[in-house]
Write a protein that holds these residues in place. Structure first.
Motif, PDB file in Angstrom:
ATOM      1  N   TRP A 193     -69.746 -43.244  61.919  1.00  0.00           N
ATOM      2  CA  TRP A 193     -69.398 -43.175  60.505  1.00  0.00           C
ATOM      3  C   TRP A 193     -69.734 -41.835  59.854  1.00  0.00           C
ATOM      4  CZ3 TRP A 193     -65.884 -46.319  58.788  1.00  0.00           C
ATOM      5  CH2 TRP A 193     -65.731 -47.564  59.418  1.00  0.00           C
ATOM      6  N   ASN A 194     -70.014 -40.821  60.648  1.00  0.00           N
ATOM      7  CA  ASN A 194     -70.133 -39.454  60.139  1.00  0.00           C
ATOM      8  C   ASN A 194     -68.782 -38.781  60.335  1.00  0.00           C
ATOM      9  OD1 ASN A 194     -73.236 -38.869  59.610  1.00  0.00           O
ATOM     10  ND2 ASN A 194     -73.094 -40.126  61.464  1.00  0.00           N
ATOM     11  N   TYR A 195     -68.232 -38.211  59.269  1.00  0.00           N
ATOM     12  CA  TYR A 195     -66.898 -37.624  59.315  1.00  0.00           C
ATOM     13  C   TYR A 195     -66.960 -36.143  59.662  1.00  0.00           C
ATOM     14  CZ  TYR A 195     -62.381 -35.828  57.753  1.00  0.00           C
ATOM     15  OH  TYR A 195     -61.172 -35.189  57.691  1.00  0.00           O
ATOM     16  N   TYR A 196     -66.058 -35.701  60.554  1.00  0.00           N
ATOM     17  CA  TYR A 196     -66.009 -34.293  60.927  1.00  0.00           C
ATOM     18  C   TYR A 196     -64.565 -33.849  61.126  1.00  0.00           C
ATOM     19  CZ  TYR A 196     -65.394 -36.138  65.706  1.00  0.00           C
ATOM     20  OH  TYR A 196     -64.928 -36.813  66.817  1.00  0.00           O
ATOM     21  N   GLU A 197     -64.370 -32.544  61.092  1.00  0.00           N
ATOM     22  CA  GLU A 197     -63.072 -31.941  61.380  1.00  0.00           C
ATOM     23  C   GLU A 197     -63.256 -30.825  62.392  1.00  0.00           C
ATOM     24  OE1 GLU A 197     -60.984 -30.755  57.876  1.00  0.00           O
ATOM     25  OE2 GLU A 197     -60.980 -32.768  57.000  1.00  0.00           O
ATOM     26  N   ILE A 198     -62.254 -30.646  63.234  1.00  0.00           N
ATOM     27  CA  ILE A 198     -62.279 -29.573  64.224  1.00  0.00           C
ATOM     28  C   ILE A 198     -61.067 -28.679  63.993  1.00  0.00           C
ATOM     29  CG2 ILE A 198     -62.284 -28.968  66.676  1.00  0.00           C
ATOM     30  CD1 ILE A 198     -63.454 -31.717  67.277  1.00  0.00           C
ATOM     31  N   HIS A 199     -61.328 -27.419  63.699  1.00  0.00           N
ATOM     32  CA  HIS A 199     -60.262 -26.439  63.474  1.00  0.00           C
ATOM     33  C   HIS A 199     -60.597 -25.198  64.291  1.00  0.00           C
ATOM     34  CE1 HIS A 199     -57.099 -24.224  61.453  1.00  0.00           C
ATOM     35  NE2 HIS A 199     -57.952 -23.267  61.150  1.00  0.00           N
ATOM     36  N   ASN A 200     -59.628 -24.763  65.129  1.00  0.00           N
ATOM     37  CA  ASN A 200     -59.863 -23.618  66.029  1.00  0.00           C
ATOM     38  C   ASN A 200     -61.132 -23.812  66.860  1.00  0.00           C
ATOM     39  OD1 ASN A 200     -57.551 -22.265  65.162  1.00  0.00           O
ATOM     40  ND2 ASN A 200     -58.641 -21.198  63.527  1.00  0.00           N
ATOM     41  N   ASN A 201     -61.309 -25.046  67.363  1.00  0.00           N
ATOM     42  CA  ASN A 201     -62.446 -25.424  68.227  1.00  0.00           C
ATOM     43  C   ASN A 201     -63.801 -25.398  67.521  1.00  0.00           C
ATOM     44  OD1 ASN A 201     -60.870 -25.841  70.603  1.00  0.00           O
ATOM     45  ND2 ASN A 201     -60.759 -23.615  70.867  1.00  0.00           N
ATOM     46  N   LYS A 202     -63.810 -25.250  66.196  1.00  0.00           N
ATOM     47  CA  LYS A 202     -65.060 -25.250  65.447  1.00  0.00           C
ATOM     48  C   LYS A 202     -65.227 -26.609  64.766  1.00  0.00           C
ATOM     49  CE  LYS A 202     -67.627 -22.848  61.800  1.00  0.00           C
ATOM     50  NZ  LYS A 202     -67.599 -21.759  60.777  1.00  0.00           N
ATOM     51  N   VAL A 203     -66.369 -27.259  65.038  1.00  0.00           N
ATOM     52  CA  VAL A 203     -66.663 -28.576  64.489  1.00  0.00           C
ATOM     53  C   VAL A 203     -67.448 -28.441  63.191  1.00  0.00           C
ATOM     54  CG1 VAL A 203     -67.755 -30.815  64.883  1.00  0.00           C
ATOM     55  CG2 VAL A 203     -66.762 -29.551  66.810  1.00  0.00           C
ATOM     56  N   VAL A 204     -66.973 -29.095  62.132  1.00  0.00           N
ATOM     57  CA  VAL A 204     -67.661 -29.077  60.845  1.00  0.00           C
ATOM     58  C   VAL A 204     -67.782 -30.512  60.340  1.00  0.00           C
ATOM     59  CG1 VAL A 204     -67.643 -28.269  58.466  1.00  0.00           C
ATOM     60  CG2 VAL A 204     -66.757 -26.789  60.285  1.00  0.00           C
ATOM     61  N   PHE A 205     -69.020 -30.992  60.138  1.00  0.00           N
ATOM     62  CA  PHE A 205     -69.234 -32.313  59.556  1.00  0.00           C
ATOM     63  C   PHE A 205     -69.146 -32.208  58.042  1.00  0.00           C
ATOM     64  CE2 PHE A 205     -70.602 -33.216  63.770  1.00  0.00           C
ATOM     65  CZ  PHE A 205     -70.433 -34.587  63.933  1.00  0.00           C
ATOM     66  N   LYS A 206     -68.455 -33.193  57.427  1.00  0.00           N
ATOM     67  CA  LYS A 206     -68.187 -33.134  55.998  1.00  0.00           C
ATOM     68  C   LYS A 206     -68.575 -34.440  55.307  1.00  0.00           C
ATOM     69  CE  LYS A 206     -64.454 -29.746  56.327  1.00  0.00           C
ATOM     70  NZ  LYS A 206     -63.162 -29.317  55.757  1.00  0.00           N
ATOM     71  N   ASP A 207     -68.585 -34.397  53.977  1.00  0.00           N
ATOM     72  CA  ASP A 207     -68.914 -35.565  53.165  1.00  0.00           C
ATOM     73  C   ASP A 207     -67.781 -36.583  53.265  1.00  0.00           C
ATOM     74  OD1 ASP A 207     -69.641 -37.433  51.302  1.00  0.00           O
ATOM     75  OD2 ASP A 207     -69.553 -36.078  49.575  1.00  0.00           O
ATOM     76  N   LYS A 208     -68.077 -37.743  53.844  1.00  0.00           N
ATOM     77  CA  LYS A 208     -67.029 -38.748  54.036  1.00  0.00           C
ATOM     78  C   LYS A 208     -66.594 -39.390  52.717  1.00  0.00           C
ATOM     79  CE  LYS A 208     -70.033 -42.736  54.913  1.00  0.00           C
ATOM     80  NZ  LYS A 208     -70.380 -43.801  55.879  1.00  0.00           N
ATOM     81  N   ASP A 209     -67.413 -39.274  51.675  1.00  0.00           N
ATOM     82  CA  ASP A 209     -67.089 -39.882  50.388  1.00  0.00           C
ATOM     83  C   ASP A 209     -66.322 -38.948  49.463  1.00  0.00           C
ATOM     84  OD1 ASP A 209     -68.312 -42.375  50.934  1.00  0.00           O
ATOM     85  OD2 ASP A 209     -70.279 -41.478  50.577  1.00  0.00           O
ATOM     86  N   ASP A 210     -66.123 -37.709  49.908  1.00  0.00           N
ATOM     87  CA  ASP A 210     -65.329 -36.774  49.121  1.00  0.00           C
ATOM     88  C   ASP A 210     -63.890 -37.286  49.048  1.00  0.00           C
ATOM     89  OD1 ASP A 210     -63.391 -34.286  49.059  1.00  0.00           O
ATOM     90  OD2 ASP A 210     -65.285 -33.615  48.190  1.00  0.00           O
ATOM     91  N   LYS A 211     -63.257 -37.156  47.897  1.00  0.00           N
ATOM     92  CA  LYS A 211     -61.902 -37.679  47.711  1.00  0.00           C
ATOM     93  C   LYS A 211     -60.928 -37.170  48.757  1.00  0.00           C
ATOM     94  CE  LYS A 211     -61.885 -38.703  42.741  1.00  0.00           C
ATOM     95  NZ  LYS A 211     -61.246 -38.379  41.448  1.00  0.00           N
ATOM     96  N   LYS A 212     -61.072 -35.906  49.146  1.00  0.00           N
ATOM     97  CA  LYS A 212     -60.151 -35.304  50.113  1.00  0.00           C
ATOM     98  C   LYS A 212     -60.313 -35.926  51.496  1.00  0.00           C
ATOM     99  CE  LYS A 212     -61.764 -31.213  49.483  1.00  0.00           C
ATOM    100  NZ  LYS A 212     -61.989 -29.751  49.625  1.00  0.00           N
ATOM    101  N   ASN A 213     -61.494 -36.472  51.775  1.00  0.00           N
ATOM    102  CA  ASN A 213     -61.790 -36.981  53.110  1.00  0.00           C
ATOM    103  C   ASN A 213     -61.652 -38.492  53.235  1.00  0.00           C
ATOM    104  OD1 ASN A 213     -62.450 -34.305  53.753  1.00  0.00           O
ATOM    105  ND2 ASN A 213     -64.595 -34.605  53.199  1.00  0.00           N
ATOM    106  N   LYS A 214     -61.713 -39.216  52.115  1.00  0.00           N
ATOM    107  CA  LYS A 214     -61.725 -40.675  52.158  1.00  0.00           C
ATOM    108  C   LYS A 214     -60.521 -41.258  52.885  1.00  0.00           C
ATOM    109  CE  LYS A 214     -64.605 -42.346  48.359  1.00  0.00           C
ATOM    110  NZ  LYS A 214     -64.605 -43.087  47.075  1.00  0.00           N
ATOM    111  N   ARG A 215     -59.350 -40.678  52.634  1.00  0.00           N
ATOM    112  CA  ARG A 215     -58.136 -41.194  53.281  1.00  0.00           C
ATOM    113  C   ARG A 215     -58.237 -41.078  54.794  1.00  0.00           C
ATOM    114  NH1 ARG A 215     -53.189 -41.420  50.046  1.00  0.00           N
ATOM    115  NH2 ARG A 215     -53.731 -41.086  47.869  1.00  0.00           N
ATOM    116  N   LYS A 216     -58.694 -39.926  55.266  1.00  0.00           N
ATOM    117  CA  LYS A 216     -58.745 -39.703  56.709  1.00  0.00           C
ATOM    118  C   LYS A 216     -59.833 -40.551  57.372  1.00  0.00           C
ATOM    119  CE  LYS A 216     -58.792 -35.143  56.026  1.00  0.00           C
ATOM    120  NZ  LYS A 216     -58.278 -34.998  54.639  1.00  0.00           N
ATOM    121  N   VAL A 217     -60.959 -40.741  56.681  1.00  0.00           N
ATOM    122  CA  VAL A 217     -62.014 -41.626  57.197  1.00  0.00           C
ATOM    123  C   VAL A 217     -61.452 -43.041  57.350  1.00  0.00           C
ATOM    124  CG1 VAL A 217     -64.213 -42.738  56.641  1.00  0.00           C
ATOM    125  CG2 VAL A 217     -63.944 -40.287  56.283  1.00  0.00           C
TER     126      VAL A 217
END
Length: 299
Positions: A122-146
Motif C-alpha cells: 500500500w505504498n505508492y511509487y512511480e518508475i520513470h527512466n528506471n528511477k523509483v520515486v515513492f509518493k503520497d498515495k493520498d494526493d489527488k493526482k495519485n489516488k486514481r492510480k492507487v
C-alpha cells in the motif's frame, strides 16, 4: 468541449451515483426482512465454492505471481470523469503477486509510455527512466492510480477474494439475458451496509457454473460526490480462457450503478491477452526492500 456540457454531465453523474438515497445496500429484500439463515449460509457457501472450483481458482495456490497485457477503454462523458489512467484508451502491462496487493502497471503507449506505477504494501511509487520515486498515495493526482492498480488485481481474482468473506449467504435466483442465475451475497463486518466494508453479489450461471457478473459497492474511491456514502457498480466476466487449468475471464465489462441488459452500455472495457503465471521474479514488485511484505487485506 463546452464547459456547460461537462457541468451538466457532472450533475447527472452525481445524481446517478447517489440514487436511492442514503447508503447503497445490495442485500435483496428477503435478506433484509428475514436476515441470514443457517440454510442460506450453507447454500451460498456451497454454490460459491463450486463456482470457484469450476473456474479452477483452487489452483491459484500453485502460483506466486502473474502478468498480463490489457487494452483498457473508457467510454463517453462518464468514462472521461471516471477514467483511472492518463488516456481513455491505452494498453497496459500488469504484474501482481498473489496473496497481496503488491502490483505494477506499465503504460505501453500513450502519454506516459514506458512509465510504471505500483503499490508495495500500500505504498505508492512511480518508475520513470528506471528511477523509483515513492509518493503520497493520498494526493489527488495519485489516488486514481492507487485505486486502479489494486482494483485491476481484485477484479481478476474476484471469485477467490470474495470467497474468503466471513459473511456469505444465498440471495435467491434471477433470470437475465435468457440465463438463470444463483445469487450469492458476500461481505465483511456485518450484513447491513456500512462504510468500513464493501458488499458483493456474485451471479453464478446455473448452466455453466461460472461467475458471469458481480455487483459491488465501492467504499474506497477517487470519486466522492457531495453527500458520498457508498457508490456501486457491476462487472461482467466473459471470454473465459484456460491458463494452466484456471479459467481467466479475458474480457471484463464494467457498468455504472448496475448490470445492463445491453453489454454495449458498459462504462469501461478491459480486454486481456498474454496472461502468464510465474513469468517474472517477485522481487520486481519490491523496489524498496525495507518495506515488509503485506497481506491481502484492503487498506
Amino acid at each position: 468541449m463546452n464547459s456547460n456540457i461537462i457541468k451538466i454531465a457532472v450533475v447527472i453523474f452525481t445524481s446517478l451515483l447517489l440514487q436511492g438515497c442514503g447508503m447503497l445496500d445490495l442485500r435483496p429484500k428477503s435478506l433484509k426482512k428475514e436476515g441470514i439463515t443457517r440454510a442460506n449460509i450453507n447454500k451460498g457457501k456451497q454454490i460459491l465454492s463450486d463456482a470457484w472450483k469450476q473456474q479452477g481458482y483452487n489452483e491459484l495456490k500453485s502460483h506466486a505471481v502473474y502478468s498480463y497485457d490489457a487494452n483498457d477503454t473508457w467510454k463517453g462523458l462518464l468514462g472521461k470523469m471516471g477514467q483511472i489512467w492518463p488516456d481513455m484508451k491505452t494498453k497496459i502491462k500488469f504484474k501482481y503477486q498473489l496473496g497481496t496487493f503488491d502490483g505494477q502497471a506499465q503504460f505501453l503507449d500513450g502519454k506516459r509510455k514506458g512509465d510504471i506505477v505500483g503499490l508495495q504494501n500500500w505504498n505508492y511509487y512511480e518508475i520513470h527512466n528506471n528511477k523509483v520515486v515513492f509518493k503520497d498515495k493520498d494526493d489527488k493526482k495519485n489516488k486514481r492510480k492507487v485505486f486502479g492498480v489494486a482494483a485491476f488485481q481484485y477484479f481478476t481474482e474476484m471469485i477467490d477474494r470474495i470467497r474468503s468473506a466471513p459473511i456469505i449467504s444465498y440471495a435467491g435466483e434471477k433470470e437475465f439475458r435468457g440465463q438463470k442465475y444463483d445469487l450469492v451475497f458476500c461481505t465483511w463486518g456485518k450484513p447491513e451496509a456500512h462504510e468500513k466494508h464493501d458488499q458483493y453479489i456474485a451471479w453464478i450461471n446455473k448452466k455453466t457454473g461460472l461467475m458471469d457478473f458481480t455487483q459491488y459497492t465501492i467504499r474506497e474511491t477517487y470519486i466522492k460526490p457531495p453527500g458520498y456514502k457508498l457508490i456501486g457498480g457491476a462487472v461482467e466476466f466473459t471470454d473465459f480462457k484456460s491458463v494452466e487449468g484456471i479459467l481467466i475471464p479475458h474480457t471484463q465489462l464494467v457498468y455504472a450503478i448496475k448490470i445492463r441488459k445491453n453489454p454495449k452500455r458498459n462504462l469501461h472495457k478491459v480486454s486481456i491477452s498474454n496472461f502468464k503465471f510465474n513469468e517474472f521474479d517477485v522481487e520486481e514488485l519490491r523496489p524498496n526492500k525495507e518495506i515488509p511484505i503485506g497481506g491481502d487485506f484492503k487498506n
